[in-house]
Design an enzyme around this catalytic site. Structure first.
Site, PDB file in Angstrom:
ATOM      1  N   CYS A   4       0.843  -1.202   0.000  1.00  0.00           N
ATOM      2  CA  CYS A   4       0.000   0.000   0.000  1.00  0.00           C
ATOM      3  C   CYS A   4       0.875   1.248   0.000  1.00  0.00           C
ATOM      4  O   CYS A   4       2.039   1.210   0.406  1.00  0.00           O
ATOM      5  CB  CYS A   4      -0.893  -0.026   1.240  1.00  0.00           C
ATOM      6  SG  CYS A   4      -1.901   1.454   1.470  1.00  0.00           S
ATOM      7  N   THR A  25       0.563   3.499   2.094  1.00  0.00           N
ATOM      8  CA  THR A  25       0.903   3.681   3.509  1.00  0.00           C
ATOM      9  C   THR A  25       2.193   2.945   3.848  1.00  0.00           C
ATOM     10  O   THR A  25       3.036   3.459   4.596  1.00  0.00           O
ATOM     11  CB  THR A  25      -0.238   3.174   4.399  1.00  0.00           C
ATOM     12  OG1 THR A  25      -1.422   3.910   4.103  1.00  0.00           O
ATOM     13  CG2 THR A  25       0.097   3.339   5.873  1.00  0.00           C
ATOM     14  N   HIS A  67       5.030   5.008   2.746  1.00  0.00           N
ATOM     15  CA  HIS A  67       5.297   6.087   3.713  1.00  0.00           C
ATOM     16  C   HIS A  67       6.113   5.554   4.890  1.00  0.00           C
ATOM     17  O   HIS A  67       7.058   6.209   5.357  1.00  0.00           O
ATOM     18  CB  HIS A  67       3.990   6.685   4.222  1.00  0.00           C
ATOM     19  CG  HIS A  67       3.310   7.596   3.241  1.00  0.00           C
ATOM     20  ND1 HIS A  67       3.811   8.841   2.903  1.00  0.00           N
ATOM     21  CD2 HIS A  67       2.162   7.457   2.537  1.00  0.00           C
ATOM     22  CE1 HIS A  67       3.007   9.420   2.023  1.00  0.00           C
ATOM     23  NE2 HIS A  67       2.005   8.592   1.786  1.00  0.00           N
ATOM     24  N   CYS A 120     -19.950   3.034  16.922  1.00  0.00           N
ATOM     25  CA  CYS A 120     -19.939   1.569  16.874  1.00  0.00           C
ATOM     26  C   CYS A 120     -21.289   1.008  17.307  1.00  0.00           C
ATOM     27  O   CYS A 120     -21.855   0.129  16.646  1.00  0.00           O
ATOM     28  CB  CYS A 120     -18.830   1.016  17.771  1.00  0.00           C
ATOM     29  SG  CYS A 120     -17.171   1.081  17.055  1.00  0.00           S
ATOM     30  N   ASP A 125      -3.874  13.381 -13.837  1.00  0.00           N
ATOM     31  CA  ASP A 125      -2.617  13.134 -13.131  1.00  0.00           C
ATOM     32  C   ASP A 125      -1.504  13.716 -13.994  1.00  0.00           C
ATOM     33  O   ASP A 125      -1.775  14.274 -15.066  1.00  0.00           O
ATOM     34  CB  ASP A 125      -2.403  11.626 -12.894  1.00  0.00           C
ATOM     35  CG  ASP A 125      -1.558  11.340 -11.657  1.00  0.00           C
ATOM     36  OD1 ASP A 125      -0.364  11.702 -11.669  1.00  0.00           O
ATOM     37  OD2 ASP A 125      -2.084  10.765 -10.682  1.00  0.00           O
ATOM     38  N   ARG A 133       0.694   5.753 -15.053  1.00  0.00           N
ATOM     39  CA  ARG A 133      -0.568   5.441 -14.379  1.00  0.00           C
ATOM     40  C   ARG A 133      -1.774   5.918 -15.183  1.00  0.00           C
ATOM     41  O   ARG A 133      -2.837   5.299 -15.127  1.00  0.00           O
ATOM     42  CB  ARG A 133      -0.549   6.017 -12.966  1.00  0.00           C
ATOM     43  CG  ARG A 133       0.401   5.213 -12.078  1.00  0.00           C
ATOM     44  CD  ARG A 133       0.420   5.611 -10.645  1.00  0.00           C
ATOM     45  NE  ARG A 133       1.043   4.565  -9.835  1.00  0.00           N
ATOM     46  CZ  ARG A 133       1.377   4.725  -8.565  1.00  0.00           C
ATOM     47  NH1 ARG A 133       1.140   5.882  -7.954  1.00  0.00           N
ATOM     48  NH2 ARG A 133       1.929   3.730  -7.890  1.00  0.00           N
ATOM     49  N   LEU A 171     -10.882  11.795  -0.489  1.00  0.00           N
ATOM     50  CA  LEU A 171     -10.098  10.711   0.118  1.00  0.00           C
ATOM     51  C   LEU A 171      -8.633  11.092   0.249  1.00  0.00           C
ATOM     52  O   LEU A 171      -7.981  10.736   1.225  1.00  0.00           O
ATOM     53  CB  LEU A 171     -10.226   9.435  -0.717  1.00  0.00           C
ATOM     54  CG  LEU A 171      -9.478   8.218  -0.167  1.00  0.00           C
ATOM     55  CD1 LEU A 171     -10.249   7.594   0.995  1.00  0.00           C
ATOM     56  CD2 LEU A 171      -9.237   7.162  -1.241  1.00  0.00           C
ATOM     57  N   ILE A 206     -13.844  10.988   3.295  1.00  0.00           N
ATOM     58  CA  ILE A 206     -13.918   9.524   3.224  1.00  0.00           C
ATOM     59  C   ILE A 206     -12.709   8.930   3.934  1.00  0.00           C
ATOM     60  O   ILE A 206     -11.577   9.350   3.712  1.00  0.00           O
ATOM     61  CB  ILE A 206     -13.918   9.025   1.762  1.00  0.00           C
ATOM     62  CG1 ILE A 206     -15.081   9.640   0.972  1.00  0.00           C
ATOM     63  CG2 ILE A 206     -13.976   7.493   1.725  1.00  0.00           C
ATOM     64  CD1 ILE A 206     -16.442   9.140   1.362  1.00  0.00           C
TER      65      ILE A 206
END
Length: 341
Positions: free
Chosen positions: A38, A40, A43, A99, A195, A200, A262, A286
């Site tokens: 990912c 993430t 990172h 929750c 982009d 991509r 997002l 989001i």
């Protein structure tokens, strides 16, 4: 067991041996088959400011995976040994207002797999059974391994009615491309993605977008005119976190347009609020996936013919994980799969 860990507070990821995780009464243990890298994880590899503030060291990372249930806690119902599963990477508290109100994706006490607790870049993963999702037999391991980011795309794209609408997606990372494909699949008219990364953008073209626009070479308003758009975009999906891209999105939205956000922009990003106020735009933040409505939609979208296979561009053995991270960091890839079999 073998695992990839953020072992040091510096750039890199390291393969080490760690003890197998302990199984709780309400947990399932999953033998990992495939994982995906990912943004993430990149990172965390790069050890940027966010990672330094967020990730405890050492930490087994990763949260995109598919595997097989090999052990079940004594309180668990609904799963059996051998079930093929992926899983929701946000572990929720179960007792906060959201929750208890059934809005678990809005839990204020969320713990992230591979961020705040041990992740899936390992031979075995233990998660609460609540977080596991059974994969239908007609969905491949590779597609199941990217359900987590696909869920971000589905959650973002399906925030608003799309049938017959014109959609702008800013940011052609894997999630942005998958979101654009979802929009087209469910009946949007024109789906335009922007982009500056030509690799991509070409992936987006393979996934069936109406136009993939390199904004360093083309003017978006010219593209809109070529498509016969007499008004702005009805729906905007901001996936890039780039201030210039978000400003362009706001400038090209129709009055009354709806925007799902997002991408994570810099905290000091400035925008022209006149575009929001006088156009009457609706902006929705989001995060993650709705539990588990988004997951069921992911499965049924694939079963109804949505083809995500072009987004998976590279595959490596886990022993070659460094090659996977190198290609992800280059920006010249879609999703990268690491095989644990």
């Amino acid at each position: 067991m073998k695992a990839l860990s953020k072992l040091k507070a510096e750039e890199g990821i390291w393969m080490i041996d760690v003890p197998e995780p302990e199984l709780g009464h309400n947990d399932v243990m999953i033998k990992i088959r495939k994982t995906a890298i990912c943004g993430t994880d990149v990172h965390i590899y790069n050890w940027d400011d966010w990672s330094q503030k967020t990730i405890p060291v050492p930490m087994v990372v990763g949260h995109e995976y598919v595997g097989e249930v090999v052990a079940i806690g004594q309180e668990v119902k609904g799963f059996k040994i051998g079930d093929r599963v992926s899983g929701e990477g946000h572990i929720t508290c179960g007792y906060c207002r959201n929750c208890r109100g059934g809005r678990t994706h809005l839990c204020r006490n969320t713990i992230g797999v591979g961020v705040n607790r041990a992740g899936c870049f390992a031979q075995y993963l233990v998660i609460p059974a609540f977080n596991a999702f059974k994969i239908p037999d007609n969905i491949s391991d590779e597609l199941a391994a990217i359900f987590d980011p696909f869920g971000n795309a589905v959650h973002t794209a399906l925030s608003f009615d799309l049938v017959g609408e014109d959609v702008l997606v800013s940011g052609a990372g894997p999630i942005g491309i998958m979101a654009a494909a979802v929009c087209k699949h469910v009946g949007a008219r024109h789906v335009v993605i922007t982009d500056v990364n030509e690799y991509r953008l070409e992936l987006a073209r393979k996934m069936g977008v109406t136009r993939a626009v390199n904004v360093s070479q083309e003017n978006l308003t010219d593209v809109m005119a070529e498509l016969g758009m007499t008004e702005g975009f009805d729906v905007g999906l901001e996936m890039s976190g780039a201030p210039a891209a978000f400003r362009t999105l706001l400038n090209t939205m129709n009055h009354g347009g709806r925007v799902a956000l997002l991408g994570i922009p810099p905290s000091d990003m400035a925008i022209d609020w006149n575009q929001v106020i006088f156009k009457g735009l609706f902006i929705k933040g989001i995060y993650g996936r709705e539990m588990f409505e988004t997951w069921y939609k992911m499965a049924t979208l694939i079963q109804s013919g949505l083809d995500l296979t072009p987004i998976i561009t590279h595959r490596f053995s886990i022993d070659d994980f460094q090659k996977g991270f190198d290609i992800m960091r280059s920006g010249q890839s879609g999703k990268v799969i690491l095989n644990w079999d």
